[in-house]
Scaffold this motif. Sequence first.
Motif, short mmCIF file in Angstrom:
data_model
loop_
_atom_site.label_atom_id
_atom_site.label_comp_id
_atom_site.label_asym_id
_atom_site.label_seq_id
_atom_site.Cartn_x
_atom_site.Cartn_y
_atom_site.Cartn_z
N ARG A 1 0.83 -1.21 0.00
CA ARG A 1 0.00 0.00 0.00
C ARG A 1 0.86 1.25 0.00
O ARG A 1 0.58 2.20 -0.74
CB ARG A 1 -0.94 0.01 1.21
CG ARG A 1 -2.06 -1.00 1.13
CD ARG A 1 -3.14 -0.75 2.17
NE ARG A 1 -2.66 -0.52 3.50
CZ ARG A 1 -2.67 -1.43 4.48
NH1 ARG A 1 -3.16 -2.64 4.25
NH2 ARG A 1 -2.23 -1.13 5.69
N VAL A 2 1.92 1.26 0.82
CA VAL A 2 2.83 2.40 0.87
C VAL A 2 3.45 2.62 -0.51
O VAL A 2 3.49 3.75 -1.02
CB VAL A 2 3.91 2.20 1.96
CG1 VAL A 2 5.06 3.20 1.80
CG2 VAL A 2 3.30 2.29 3.34
N MET B 1 5.32 16.26 2.88
CA MET B 1 4.55 15.78 1.73
C MET B 1 4.33 14.27 1.82
O MET B 1 3.22 13.77 1.59
CB MET B 1 5.27 16.13 0.42
CG MET B 1 5.31 17.60 0.09
SD MET B 1 6.51 18.02 -1.22
CE MET B 1 5.83 17.13 -2.63
N VAL B 2 5.39 13.54 2.15
CA VAL B 2 5.31 12.08 2.24
C VAL B 2 4.41 11.68 3.41
O VAL B 2 3.55 10.81 3.28
CB VAL B 2 6.71 11.45 2.36
CG1 VAL B 2 6.62 9.97 2.67
CG2 VAL B 2 7.50 11.69 1.09
N HIS B 3 4.59 12.33 4.55
CA HIS B 3 3.76 12.01 5.72
C HIS B 3 2.28 12.29 5.44
O HIS B 3 1.41 11.52 5.86
CB HIS B 3 4.25 12.76 6.96
CG HIS B 3 5.40 12.11 7.62
ND1 HIS B 3 6.69 12.22 7.15
CD2 HIS B 3 5.48 11.33 8.71
CE1 HIS B 3 7.50 11.53 7.92
NE2 HIS B 3 6.80 10.98 8.88
N GLU B 4 1.98 13.37 4.75
CA GLU B 4 0.59 13.68 4.41
C GLU B 4 0.01 12.62 3.47
O GLU B 4 -1.12 12.18 3.65
CB GLU B 4 0.49 15.06 3.77
CG GLU B 4 0.66 16.19 4.75
CD GLU B 4 0.72 17.57 4.09
OE1 GLU B 4 0.37 17.69 2.89
OE2 GLU B 4 1.12 18.52 4.79
N PRO C 1 -3.23 7.97 6.07
CA PRO C 1 -4.08 6.82 6.42
C PRO C 1 -3.29 5.64 7.00
O PRO C 1 -3.78 4.93 7.86
CB PRO C 1 -4.72 6.43 5.08
CG PRO C 1 -4.65 7.66 4.24
CD PRO C 1 -3.38 8.35 4.66
N GLU C 2 -2.07 5.46 6.55
CA GLU C 2 -1.23 4.38 7.07
C GLU C 2 -0.78 4.69 8.50
O GLU C 2 -0.75 3.80 9.35
CB GLU C 2 -0.03 4.11 6.16
CG GLU C 2 -0.41 3.61 4.79
CD GLU C 2 -1.21 2.31 4.82
OE1 GLU C 2 -0.95 1.45 5.69
OE2 GLU C 2 -2.10 2.16 3.97
N PHE C 3 -0.47 5.94 8.77
CA PHE C 3 -0.08 6.33 10.13
C PHE C 3 -1.26 6.15 11.09
O PHE C 3 -1.07 5.78 12.24
CB PHE C 3 0.43 7.77 10.18
CG PHE C 3 1.87 7.91 9.78
CD1 PHE C 3 2.89 7.51 10.64
CD2 PHE C 3 2.21 8.42 8.54
CE1 PHE C 3 4.22 7.63 10.28
CE2 PHE C 3 3.54 8.54 8.16
CZ PHE C 3 4.54 8.15 9.03
#
Length: 112
Positions: A20-21, A82-85, A89-91
């Motif tokens: 998914r990532v 940007m990557v964290h945003e 959903p995964e976080f």
Amino acid sequence: MTSLSDSSALSKAEGVRMQRVRNILEKTFNPIVLEIEDESHRHAHHKAMVRGPEAGATETHFRVLMVSAAFEGVNRVNRSRMVHEALAPEFSSGLHALALTLRTPQESEKVA
């Protein structure tokens, strides 16, 4: 680690979250290089987390190398944001930490 160029040979051991990532990062950033390593086993000693391995989340820590034109003109902190945003959903469902190396194609050429 697997790069985008050999993504057709993905290991069957690649976990569901890692897939998914990978899909989210490919769709969002159109990287020319994407390497993801699951480092969760190195963090098994961490204090129990509500969303951690004790709650069934086994893919909690990843190391990511990504080269994308999307990072041109963006500083290091904002690239990470940007990557964290993109992975929010995964976080919220068990991803705990990312070790990020984020480069533009030009920066990648200098490193090579």
